[in-house]
Scaffold this motif. Structure first.
Motif, mmCIF file in Angstrom:
data_model
loop_
_atom_site.group_PDB
_atom_site.id
_atom_site.type_symbol
_atom_site.label_atom_id
_atom_site.label_comp_id
_atom_site.label_asym_id
_atom_site.label_seq_id
_atom_site.Cartn_x
_atom_site.Cartn_y
_atom_site.Cartn_z
ATOM 1 N N ASN A 170 -17.428 47.431 4.189
ATOM 2 C CA ASN A 170 -16.448 48.498 4.424
ATOM 3 C C ASN A 170 -15.286 48.058 5.302
ATOM 4 O OD1 ASN A 170 -17.979 50.415 2.960
ATOM 5 N ND2 ASN A 170 -19.308 50.737 4.725
ATOM 6 N N ARG A 171 -15.269 46.786 5.684
ATOM 7 C CA ARG A 171 -14.172 46.314 6.547
ATOM 8 C C ARG A 171 -13.507 45.079 5.938
ATOM 9 N NH1 ARG A 171 -15.086 42.712 10.327
ATOM 10 N NH2 ARG A 171 -13.933 43.863 11.934
ATOM 11 N N GLN A 172 -13.260 45.157 4.626
ATOM 12 C CA GLN A 172 -12.628 44.041 3.931
ATOM 13 C C GLN A 172 -11.208 43.781 4.432
ATOM 14 O OE1 GLN A 172 -14.067 42.020 1.702
ATOM 15 N NE2 GLN A 172 -16.017 43.102 1.882
ATOM 16 N N GLY A 173 -10.528 44.840 4.863
ATOM 17 C CA GLY A 173 -9.142 44.663 5.292
ATOM 18 C C GLY A 173 -8.977 44.529 6.790
ATOM 19 N N ALA A 174 -10.064 44.314 7.517
ATOM 20 C CA ALA A 174 -9.976 44.207 8.976
ATOM 21 C C ALA A 174 -9.197 42.962 9.373
ATOM 22 C CB ALA A 174 -11.374 44.173 9.588
ATOM 23 N N SER A 175 -8.489 43.058 10.489
ATOM 24 C CA SER A 175 -7.699 41.916 10.949
ATOM 25 C C SER A 175 -8.558 40.863 11.640
ATOM 26 C CB SER A 175 -6.613 42.412 11.923
ATOM 27 O OG SER A 175 -7.203 43.108 13.009
ATOM 28 N N PHE A 176 -9.701 41.272 12.179
ATOM 29 C CA PHE A 176 -10.594 40.338 12.864
ATOM 30 C C PHE A 176 -11.890 40.205 12.089
ATOM 31 C CE2 PHE A 176 -14.057 39.613 15.983
ATOM 32 C CZ PHE A 176 -13.661 38.354 16.439
ATOM 33 N N PRO A 215 -12.769 39.760 8.731
ATOM 34 C CA PRO A 215 -12.922 40.756 7.659
ATOM 35 C C PRO A 215 -14.122 40.460 6.766
ATOM 36 C CG PRO A 215 -11.211 39.177 7.101
ATOM 37 C CD PRO A 215 -11.631 38.861 8.502
ATOM 38 N N GLY A 216 -14.737 41.514 6.276
ATOM 39 C CA GLY A 216 -15.781 41.396 5.272
ATOM 40 C C GLY A 216 -16.906 40.453 5.636
ATOM 41 N N ASP A 217 -17.178 39.512 4.731
ATOM 42 C CA ASP A 217 -18.310 38.601 4.896
ATOM 43 C C ASP A 217 -18.135 37.632 6.053
ATOM 44 O OD1 ASP A 217 -19.571 39.781 2.752
ATOM 45 O OD2 ASP A 217 -18.703 38.396 1.295
ATOM 46 N N HIS A 218 -16.926 37.427 6.526
ATOM 47 C CA HIS A 218 -16.736 36.590 7.710
ATOM 48 C C HIS A 218 -17.514 37.160 8.898
ATOM 49 C CE1 HIS A 218 -13.533 33.851 6.247
ATOM 50 N NE2 HIS A 218 -13.237 34.866 5.447
ATOM 51 N N MET A 219 -17.527 38.495 9.018
ATOM 52 C CA MET A 219 -18.278 39.135 10.095
ATOM 53 C C MET A 219 -19.772 38.948 9.904
ATOM 54 S SD MET A 219 -18.502 40.780 12.896
ATOM 55 C CE MET A 219 -16.866 41.452 13.262
ATOM 56 N N VAL A 220 -20.243 39.005 8.653
ATOM 57 C CA VAL A 220 -21.669 38.827 8.365
ATOM 58 C C VAL A 220 -22.163 37.479 8.883
ATOM 59 C CG1 VAL A 220 -23.379 38.593 6.535
ATOM 60 C CG2 VAL A 220 -21.611 40.342 6.349
ATOM 61 N N PHE A 221 -21.464 36.427 8.500
ATOM 62 C CA PHE A 221 -21.918 35.089 8.891
ATOM 63 C C PHE A 221 -21.628 34.794 10.365
ATOM 64 C CE2 PHE A 221 -21.402 34.849 4.265
ATOM 65 C CZ PHE A 221 -22.682 34.430 3.936
ATOM 66 N N PHE A 222 -20.645 35.488 10.942
ATOM 67 C CA PHE A 222 -20.412 35.370 12.375
ATOM 68 C C PHE A 222 -21.606 35.929 13.154
ATOM 69 C CE2 PHE A 222 -18.994 37.456 16.321
ATOM 70 C CZ PHE A 222 -18.541 36.347 17.019
ATOM 71 N N ILE A 223 -22.123 37.079 12.732
ATOM 72 C CA ILE A 223 -23.278 37.665 13.421
ATOM 73 C C ILE A 223 -24.507 36.776 13.265
ATOM 74 C CG2 ILE A 223 -24.848 39.644 13.428
ATOM 75 C CD1 ILE A 223 -22.485 41.410 12.685
ATOM 76 N N LEU A 224 -24.684 36.207 12.080
ATOM 77 C CA LEU A 224 -25.797 35.259 11.906
ATOM 78 C C LEU A 224 -25.650 34.079 12.859
ATOM 79 C CD1 LEU A 224 -26.248 35.129 8.019
ATOM 80 C CD2 LEU A 224 -27.762 36.202 9.696
ATOM 81 N N ASN A 225 -24.425 33.614 13.052
ATOM 82 C CA ASN A 225 -24.187 32.502 13.979
ATOM 83 C C ASN A 225 -24.456 32.901 15.429
ATOM 84 O OD1 ASN A 225 -23.554 30.326 12.335
ATOM 85 N ND2 ASN A 225 -21.410 30.918 12.148
ATOM 86 N N VAL A 226 -24.174 34.151 15.764
ATOM 87 C CA VAL A 226 -24.477 34.623 17.124
ATOM 88 C C VAL A 226 -25.978 34.548 17.388
ATOM 89 C CG1 VAL A 226 -24.495 36.653 18.622
ATOM 90 C CG2 VAL A 226 -22.440 36.095 17.318
ATOM 91 N N ILE A 227 -26.781 34.946 16.388
ATOM 92 C CA ILE A 227 -28.240 34.878 16.544
ATOM 93 C C ILE A 227 -28.689 33.430 16.695
ATOM 94 C CG2 ILE A 227 -30.457 35.446 15.496
ATOM 95 C CD1 ILE A 227 -29.073 37.728 14.029
ATOM 96 N N VAL A 228 -28.108 32.527 15.898
ATOM 97 C CA VAL A 228 -28.431 31.104 16.030
ATOM 98 C C VAL A 228 -28.065 30.609 17.424
ATOM 99 C CG1 VAL A 228 -27.886 28.781 15.217
ATOM 100 C CG2 VAL A 228 -28.217 30.607 13.572
ATOM 101 N N GLY A 229 -26.885 31.017 17.919
ATOM 102 C CA GLY A 229 -26.450 30.594 19.242
ATOM 103 C C GLY A 229 -27.386 31.064 20.335
ATOM 104 N N ILE A 230 -27.875 32.291 20.218
ATOM 105 C CA ILE A 230 -28.833 32.804 21.202
ATOM 106 C C ILE A 230 -30.117 31.969 21.174
ATOM 107 C CG2 ILE A 230 -30.309 34.768 21.780
ATOM 108 C CD1 ILE A 230 -28.050 36.590 20.777
#
Length: 358
Positions: free
Chosen positions: A320-326, A328-343
């Protein structure tokens, strides 16, 4: 997973007291029974109950991990536990791959004969090996039992917590990958069919086998399991970040890159898991390994029980956030996965993770 979380410690204690083989055999039989009943389910709740009973009665993974660490000399422990992780990881990959391939079919052949390989304990019960087993059992009896509570064993508990974090990540990634692969390109996905996903997972499963059997044990013996865990966790971050950019490609280049990325990601995940297995089994004495692995499986099951829900919720929200400036879309999905890896990566360092003294 919830059923397994409730009974993993129980089965570990049973394995310590009455033997690994009995628990492994019980788990194998109940898996056949309840998986079959699950397939014959006539309603949703019957299916849920059968899966719950399957998890509750199937307690052989912990004893198998304990057994693998006991039958191997110290220099071969990484190979032994790597084999366990590999077989488990390949099962998780090949299973969905077969499902993806068979989902396209409408004709089901039930009259074909299949010859399946099976494992026996005949070799271990041969006369030559019985004497060795007897000597080992006498040595075990002479070893004074430890009175220390496993819950107070911080090297064990810290490695289990780290293992839980990576288990949550792996389960969320597994859920997200399939959803992402079949989602339309306009939403950042690959527009793959279930057959395409099955082929990717099948190839990555074969590559995982090669990596775990021929590459990981040698590297882990040189660098140590924990150093390898940290290196692979670091490498996972740019790898996951590349997924949205891979989706921008098309044709054979897309297929090759996504297959290679999936292969590397699964190899990294299983190798990290194997390293934590080594730490957990080295943190306790032999007579406590069944219970220790039971606690580990309980934690893993709890994290993996919420993993699909977490992964699915993150993926749905990101759509639902395909047009987000920060991000957007699947970039956020894999960013959150990376946060879990970082933790998880940060938790592999002191003072949190305490490695057992050798």
């Amino acid at each position: 997973m919830f059923g397994r979380a409730l009974t993993s410690v129980f089965w570990g204690v049973v394995a310590d007291r009455y033997g690994r083989k009995r628990v492994i055999m019980i788990g194998t039989i109940t898996m056949v029974v309840f998986n079959t009943l699950f397939g014959f389910s006539t309603c949703f709740w019957m299916a849920v109950v059968m899966r719950f009973l399957l998890g509750s009665m199937n307690g052989f993974l912990g004893p198998i991990r304990a057994y693998a660490s006991e039958i191997c000399r110290k220099e071969h422990q990484t190979l032994g536990l790597s084999t366990v992780s590999t077989s488990w990881g390949i099962g998780l990959i090949v299973g969905p791959a077969l499902g993806g391939l068979l989902a396209q079919e409408t004709l089901h052949m039930h009259n074909e004969e299949h010859t399946e390989g099976h494992c026996t304990f005949d070799d271990m019960e041969s006369p030559s090996n019985l004497s060795d087993a007897k000597e080992k059992s006498e040595e075990i009896k002479q070893e004074p039992p430890s009175k220390e509570s496993l819950l107070k064993n911080w090297p064990l508990m810290s490695s289990i917590i780290v293992f839980g974090v990576f288990s949550l990540h792996d389960m969320a990634y597994t859920e997200i990958f399939s959803l992402w692969a079949v989602s339309p390109r306009k939403f950042g996905g690959l527009s793959y069919s279930t057959k395409d996903v099955g082929e990717v997972l099948a190839v990555s499963g074969f590559g995982l086998l090669i990596f775990q059997l021929f590459i990981y044990p040698s590297v882990a013996n040189v660098l140590g399991p924990m150093i390898v865990c940290r290196i692979l966790a670091v490498l996972s971050i740019p790898l996951l970040s590349s997924y949205p950019f891979i989706a921008m490609l098309s044709g054979s280049g897309l297929a090759i890159l996504i297959t290679c990325a999936s292969l590397l990601k699964n190899a990294f995940s299983v190798s990290i898991t194997t390293g934590l297995f080594v730490l957990q089994n080295n943190a306790v004495t032999q007579h406590q390994r069944g219970a220790a692995n039971g606690i580990s499986l309980t934690a893993m099951s709890l994290f993996k029980a919420v993993g699909p829900a977490v992964g699915g919720a993150i993926f749905s929200w990101a759509q639902n956030r395909q047009g987000a400036s920060f991000l957007p879309g699947d970039h956020m999905v894999f960013f959150i996965l990376n946060v879990i890896v970082g933790i998880g990566l940060l938790m592999t360092f002191k003072p949190f993770l305490a490695q057992p003294s050798t």
